[in-house]
Design a protein around this motif. Structure first.
Motif, PDB file in Angstrom:
ATOM      1  N   VAL A 284      -7.644  -4.880 -11.276  1.00 37.80           N
ATOM      2  CA  VAL A 284      -7.173  -3.656 -10.637  1.00 37.80           C
ATOM      3  C   VAL A 284      -6.700  -4.000  -9.231  1.00 37.80           C
ATOM      4  O   VAL A 284      -7.451  -4.593  -8.442  1.00 37.80           O
ATOM      5  N   CYS A 285      -5.467  -3.658  -8.914  1.00 33.24           N
ATOM      6  CA  CYS A 285      -4.871  -4.017  -7.633  1.00 33.24           C
ATOM      7  C   CYS A 285      -4.628  -2.758  -6.802  1.00 33.24           C
ATOM      8  O   CYS A 285      -4.357  -1.677  -7.335  1.00 33.24           O
ATOM      9  N   GLU A 286      -4.695  -2.942  -5.511  1.00 29.77           N
ATOM     10  CA  GLU A 286      -4.401  -1.871  -4.562  1.00 29.77           C
ATOM     11  C   GLU A 286      -2.959  -2.010  -4.079  1.00 29.77           C
ATOM     12  O   GLU A 286      -2.377  -3.101  -4.119  1.00 29.77           O
ATOM     13  N   PRO A 287      -2.337  -0.917  -3.599  1.00 31.34           N
ATOM     14  CA  PRO A 287      -0.965  -1.018  -3.080  1.00 31.34           C
ATOM     15  C   PRO A 287      -0.892  -1.946  -1.868  1.00 31.34           C
ATOM     16  O   PRO A 287      -1.881  -2.157  -1.155  1.00 31.34           O
ATOM     17  N   TYR A 288       0.274  -2.517  -1.652  1.00 33.25           N
ATOM     18  CA  TYR A 288       0.424  -3.472  -0.559  1.00 33.25           C
ATOM     19  C   TYR A 288       0.345  -2.780   0.801  1.00 33.25           C
ATOM     20  O   TYR A 288       0.106  -3.418   1.819  1.00 33.25           O
ATOM     21  N   TYR A 289       0.525  -1.451   0.854  1.00 31.16           N
ATOM     22  CA  TYR A 289       0.441  -0.703   2.107  1.00 31.16           C
ATOM     23  C   TYR A 289      -0.885   0.068   2.190  1.00 31.16           C
ATOM     24  O   TYR A 289      -0.986   1.095   2.867  1.00 31.16           O
ATOM     25  N   ALA A 290      -1.930  -0.407   1.493  1.00 34.60           N
ATOM     26  CA  ALA A 290      -3.215   0.302   1.474  1.00 34.60           C
ATOM     27  C   ALA A 290      -3.796   0.371   2.879  1.00 34.60           C
ATOM     28  O   ALA A 290      -3.608  -0.520   3.715  1.00 34.60           O
ATOM     29  N   ARG A 291      -4.553   1.459   3.117  1.00 33.73           N
ATOM     30  CA  ARG A 291      -5.158   1.649   4.425  1.00 33.73           C
ATOM     31  C   ARG A 291      -6.321   0.676   4.619  1.00 33.73           C
ATOM     32  O   ARG A 291      -6.985   0.288   3.670  1.00 33.73           O
ATOM     33  N   GLU A 292      -6.569   0.328   5.866  1.00 33.14           N
ATOM     34  CA  GLU A 292      -7.649  -0.592   6.174  1.00 33.14           C
ATOM     35  C   GLU A 292      -8.990   0.127   6.064  1.00 33.14           C
ATOM     36  O   GLU A 292      -9.101   1.319   6.347  1.00 33.14           O
ATOM     37  N   GLU A 293     -10.010  -0.618   5.657  1.00 37.95           N
ATOM     38  CA  GLU A 293     -11.352  -0.068   5.488  1.00 37.95           C
ATOM     39  C   GLU A 293     -12.342  -0.927   6.257  1.00 37.95           C
ATOM     40  O   GLU A 293     -12.111  -2.115   6.502  1.00 37.95           O
ATOM     41  N   ASN A 294     -13.469  -0.304   6.627  1.00 40.04           N
ATOM     42  CA  ASN A 294     -14.511  -1.042   7.326  1.00 40.04           C
ATOM     43  C   ASN A 294     -15.443  -1.705   6.334  1.00 40.04           C
ATOM     44  O   ASN A 294     -15.198  -1.705   5.128  1.00 40.04           O
ATOM     45  N   ASN A 295     -16.537  -2.256   6.812  1.00 41.31           N
ATOM     46  CA  ASN A 295     -17.466  -2.972   5.940  1.00 41.31           C
ATOM     47  C   ASN A 295     -18.152  -2.059   4.940  1.00 41.31           C
ATOM     48  O   ASN A 295     -18.587  -2.505   3.880  1.00 41.31           O
ATOM     49  N   GLN A 404      14.682  -1.629 -16.118  1.00 40.21           N
ATOM     50  CA  GLN A 404      14.079  -2.497 -15.108  1.00 40.21           C
ATOM     51  C   GLN A 404      12.733  -1.956 -14.635  1.00 40.21           C
ATOM     52  O   GLN A 404      11.799  -2.724 -14.385  1.00 40.21           O
ATOM     53  N   GLN A 405      12.612  -0.649 -14.523  1.00 40.11           N
ATOM     54  CA  GLN A 405      11.332  -0.069 -14.115  1.00 40.11           C
ATOM     55  C   GLN A 405      10.250  -0.300 -15.165  1.00 40.11           C
ATOM     56  O   GLN A 405       9.082  -0.513 -14.828  1.00 40.11           O
ATOM     57  N   GLN A 406      10.622  -0.255 -16.436  1.00 45.53           N
ATOM     58  CA  GLN A 406       9.650  -0.562 -17.490  1.00 45.53           C
ATOM     59  C   GLN A 406       9.202  -2.015 -17.432  1.00 45.53           C
ATOM     60  O   GLN A 406       8.036  -2.328 -17.717  1.00 45.53           O
ATOM     61  N   LEU A 407      10.114  -2.922 -17.039  1.00 43.14           N
ATOM     62  CA  LEU A 407       9.752  -4.333 -16.930  1.00 43.14           C
ATOM     63  C   LEU A 407       8.922  -4.611 -15.683  1.00 43.14           C
ATOM     64  O   LEU A 407       8.064  -5.498 -15.681  1.00 43.14           O
ATOM     65  N   LEU A 408       9.161  -3.855 -14.614  1.00 38.57           N
ATOM     66  CA  LEU A 408       8.435  -4.085 -13.373  1.00 38.57           C
ATOM     67  C   LEU A 408       7.038  -3.464 -13.389  1.00 38.57           C
ATOM     68  O   LEU A 408       6.162  -3.900 -12.639  1.00 38.57           O
ATOM     69  N   ALA A 409       6.827  -2.464 -14.212  1.00 37.72           N
ATOM     70  CA  ALA A 409       5.545  -1.749 -14.203  1.00 37.72           C
ATOM     71  C   ALA A 409       4.347  -2.647 -14.489  1.00 37.72           C
ATOM     72  O   ALA A 409       3.329  -2.540 -13.796  1.00 37.72           O
ATOM     73  N   PRO A 410       4.369  -3.553 -15.480  1.00 34.03           N
ATOM     74  CA  PRO A 410       3.183  -4.409 -15.700  1.00 34.03           C
ATOM     75  C   PRO A 410       2.824  -5.285 -14.514  1.00 34.03           C
ATOM     76  O   PRO A 410       1.658  -5.635 -14.333  1.00 34.03           O
ATOM     77  N   ALA A 411       3.810  -5.657 -13.695  1.00 32.70           N
ATOM     78  CA  ALA A 411       3.535  -6.530 -12.554  1.00 32.70           C
ATOM     79  C   ALA A 411       3.187  -5.750 -11.293  1.00 32.70           C
ATOM     80  O   ALA A 411       2.468  -6.258 -10.430  1.00 32.70           O
ATOM     81  N   LEU A 412       3.650  -4.497 -11.165  1.00 31.80           N
ATOM     82  CA  LEU A 412       3.479  -3.751  -9.918  1.00 31.80           C
ATOM     83  C   LEU A 412       2.423  -2.661  -9.991  1.00 31.80           C
ATOM     84  O   LEU A 412       2.058  -2.110  -8.951  1.00 31.80           O
ATOM     85  N   SER A 413       1.951  -2.307 -11.169  1.00 31.24           N
ATOM     86  CA  SER A 413       1.064  -1.147 -11.300  1.00 31.24           C
ATOM     87  C   SER A 413      -0.212  -1.342 -10.484  1.00 31.24           C
ATOM     88  O   SER A 413      -0.820  -2.408 -10.480  1.00 31.24           O
ATOM     89  N   THR A 414      -0.612  -0.266  -9.786  1.00 29.47           N
ATOM     90  CA  THR A 414      -1.811  -0.272  -8.957  1.00 29.47           C
ATOM     91  C   THR A 414      -2.687   0.909  -9.348  1.00 29.47           C
ATOM     92  O   THR A 414      -2.439   1.598 -10.332  1.00 29.47           O
ATOM     93  N   THR A 415      -3.719   1.139  -8.549  1.00 27.72           N
ATOM     94  CA  THR A 415      -4.647   2.236  -8.850  1.00 27.72           C
ATOM     95  C   THR A 415      -4.027   3.601  -8.637  1.00 27.72           C
ATOM     96  O   THR A 415      -4.491   4.589  -9.195  1.00 27.72           O
ATOM     97  N   THR A 416      -2.988   3.690  -7.823  1.00 30.91           N
ATOM     98  CA  THR A 416      -2.402   4.989  -7.486  1.00 30.91           C
ATOM     99  C   THR A 416      -0.975   5.156  -7.970  1.00 30.91           C
ATOM    100  O   THR A 416      -0.469   6.278  -7.970  1.00 30.91           O
ATOM    101  N   ASP A 417      -0.313   4.075  -8.366  1.00 30.77           N
ATOM    102  CA  ASP A 417       1.112   4.171  -8.696  1.00 30.77           C
ATOM    103  C   ASP A 417       1.451   3.094  -9.719  1.00 30.77           C
ATOM    104  O   ASP A 417       1.067   1.930  -9.559  1.00 30.77           O
ATOM    105  N   THR A 418       2.165   3.496 -10.773  1.00 31.61           N
ATOM    106  CA  THR A 418       2.565   2.516 -11.789  1.00 31.61           C
ATOM    107  C   THR A 418       3.650   1.575 -11.283  1.00 31.61           C
ATOM    108  O   THR A 418       3.815   0.484 -11.836  1.00 31.61           O
TER     109      THR A 418
END
Length: 648
Positions: A284-295, A404-418
């Motif tokens: 499970v991957c998070e988006p590349y622009y995910a917000r920073e979190e503390n400990n 192209q979006q169908q091909l990119l979805a398996p590589a880019l899908s995250t917890t909030t966005d396919t």
């Protein structure tokens, strides 16, 4: 005195009913049966007399056998000289012992005498006692039979027919056991369930649950016309089949929905089938622009929309990848499953797919920015407005966006966005037909060989609009339907584009067969074979054969098929030419990733790093050294070896 006929003398005899005697009575009939009367009490009229006669006969036979036995015993004792002739008779006043059947029981003195007699043990000459296997032996047995028959007859001959109630109850109990078995206690506790089941059974027997209708919803003529119109509008084959089953076969709506659901489930099951070597659960991957979190896993602060946009912009100004550091020895010591050399969206997309498949990937790029974008480090004019802004010098236009979006979805899908936060913007606007390219070919559309050029605008209106332009400006035939029914008309450019599309239809199967060599036989088809032949031929041969007369059309088609290639048609593969031309003539037009290729590369790099891989930029590669390691058997090969050993 009455004149006329003489008076008739009346008979004084009474009209008594004459009793008729049946000369041929029934074989099995009751003695009290009167011919002409019917009795429903079969037990009392037929069975009771017959069974009583059999019981009396059995008792008489047993009594006769018993008397014969007693006389034989007396004669045997006289012959042995144990008693006199007078001893066999009882004297008046003599006491004897009788059994329950009234027989005389021998006294103890007689037993002692029999024991002392020398011939007592000689049982071969004695007559055996009568058999006790008779069902009826006494008058008491006959009385019990009569009582049993009377009670049974009264039970089955009552006016209220109570025996039917008991019979129906027993039948109901048997049916419950046959129908429900171990679920019978539940049905008895919830009788409404049985009512629902009976209603369902009744409706099923009436044909209400049949998957086919008795009559089709529309006539066959109407159904055929609708299917023909759907086919002309390029409706998918699956929809045509479902429409045919509904209109022509008469499939029920619920059966149609069930059929669609089963097909959808089967497709999803096949899509979710695990490929050899892939993990059961993807990372499970998070988006590349995910917000920073503390400990503690909590967000540091709530960001507004403007702050989040500014954060994304700041991220886009940073190059893609971790800069190579010679002092960092982790790159040398770490072990990776796959090593990729290169840069750009294509390399990072391959790395992201392999990472999602459970591989540990390392990407090494000699460029400072793996996205292949160029940024101006310093700009003195206008206050450094364009400093560190990435410029796409390679061109990242995307054709066939839906695919192209169908091909990119398996590589880019995250917890909030396919799509991993990546969006695409369509190039152009509706006013210009979503124009995306301008071709300038020297001498195109002119009569003289000079430096004059007439630019050609390529938009998303499709091949028909380009064919009309060729007919108006380049002397090509006009597209339309001719007398022979050909929808190309006299346009050679439209026919050429359609031929290229037919060849390009097998490109997907061809490339998949190259990637998956084990399943290449299943992926091969007639279309893929045609595309394979196109890879072995130059584009010039195809252009000269299909467009031999009009040089302007041939130049335009050559430019469309090789707009991104700095090669002549003689040195370009026909397959690449066909694929590029179909991309330029796509009705969806061209799209561009929002944020440029750097945003897309940042999203792909984030997936690789979250799966345990690395993307290194600025790595000066001179030579590669590989260490040969012993082969490690995977689980599937180990299972096959064990199976072979067990068979042997």
């Amino acid at each position: 005195m009455r004149m006329g006929r003489p008076t008739k003398k009346r008979s004084t005899r009474s009209n008594k009913s004459k009793e008729t005697v049946n000369p041929n009575p029934p074989k099995f009939s009751s003695p009290t049966l009167i011919v002409g009367q019917i009795s429903s009490n079969v037990i009392q009229s037929i069975l009771a007399p017959a069974l009583t006669d059999l019981a009396i006969t059995s008792v008489e036979e047993y009594a006769d056998a018993l008397m014969v036995y007693e006389q034989a015993m007396v004669q045997q004792k006289l012959a042995d000289g144990f008693i006199d002739e007078d001893d066999g008779e009882l004297e008046e006043g003599e006491e004897v012992e009788l059994d329950l059947d009234g027989n005389i029981v021998a006294s103890s003195n007689d037993d002692e005498a029999d024991a002392a007699s020398p011939t007592t043990n000689n049982k071969t000459n004695m007559m055996p006692p009568p058999s006790t296997n008779h069902l009826f032996t006494t008058q008491n047995d006959i009385d019990e039979l009569s009582t049993l028959l009377t009670d049974t007859s009264a039970h089955f001959s009552t006016p209220a027919n109570t025996y039917k109630i008991h019979a129906n109850a027993a039948k109901f109990e048997r049916l419950l056991d046959e129908k429900y078995g171990k679920f019978r206690p539940f049905i008895e506790a919830h009788p409404q369930v049985e009512v629902v089941l009976k209603n369902i059974q009744r409706k099923y027997a009436m044909g209400q649950f049949s998957p086919l209708r008795k009559e089709t919803p529309v006539s066959k003529t109407t159904a055929i016309m609708v299917l023909f119109m759907m086919h002309r509008n390029n409706v998918r084959l699956e929809a045509l089949v479902l429409m045919a089953t509904f209109c022509l076969v008469g499939l029920q709506p619920w059966a149609l929905v069930t059929l669609v659901a089963l097909g959808k489930w089967e497709m999803e099951r096949r899509k979710g089938r695990r490929v050899l070597g892939m993990p059961r659960k993807m990372v499970v991957c998070e988006p590349y622009y995910a917000r920073e979190e503390n400990n503690n896993g909590e967000e540091i602060k709530e960001e507004s929309e403007e702050e989040e946009r500014a954060k994304k912009y700041a991220l886009l100004t940073q190059p893609v990848g971790t800069k190579f550091n010679p002092a960092d020895l982790s790159l040398r010591d770490d072990e990776y499953d796959v090593l990729l050399l290169g840069s750009g969206v294509e390399t990072l997309y391959t790395a992201a797919l392999l990472s999602r498949a459970g591989r540990k990937v390392c990407v090494l790029s000699p460029m400072e920015d793996v996205s292949e974008c160029v940024a101006m480090e310093k700009q003195k004019q206008e206050g450094g407005r364009f400093a560190k802004v990435p410029f796409d010098v390679k061109g990242a236009n995307v054709a066939h966006l839906s695919k192209q979006q169908q091909l990119l979805a398996p590589a880019l899908s995250t917890t909030t966005d396919t799509q991993g936060g990546i969006r695409f913007a369509r190039i152009g606007s509706g006013s210009d037909g979503y124009a995306h390219s301008i071709l300038s070919v020297p001498g195109l559309g002119t009569d003289a060989i000079s430096g004059e050029t007439i630019p050609v605008i390529i938009n998303a209106e499709g091949p028909l609009a380009l064919a009309e332009y060729c007919s108006t400006c380049l002397g090509d035939g006009y597209p339309g339907t001719d007398l022979d029914g050909n929808d190309n008309g006299n346009s050679t450019s439209l026919g050429y584009i359609k031929a290229c599309r037919q060849i390009n239809a097998g490109s997907g199967d061809y490339y998949l067969s190259k990637l998956f060599a084990s399943g290449s036989d299943k992926l091969k088809s007639s279309e893929s074979n045609v595309y394979q032949q196109a890879t072995l031929r130059p584009a010039s041969a195809f252009l000269n054969k299909c467009l031999p007369l009009n040089a302007h059309i041939r130049c335009l088609m050559s430019a469309l098929g090789m707009c991104n290639e700095n090669l002549s048609p003689d040195h370009t593969s026909m397959a690449a030419h066909v694929t590029h031309l179909c991309a330029m003539m796509n009705e969806e037009g061209m799209a561009y990733p929002v944020g440029g290729p750097r945003a897309l590369c940042h999203a792909l790099t984030s997936v690789v790093e979250q799966c345990g891989g690395r993307v290194v930029s600025g790595a000066p590669l001179q030579e590669l050294l590989f260490e040969k390691l012993p082969a490690v058997d995977d689980k599937e090969s180990v299972k096959k070896k064990k199976a072979k050993e067990e068979k042997e």
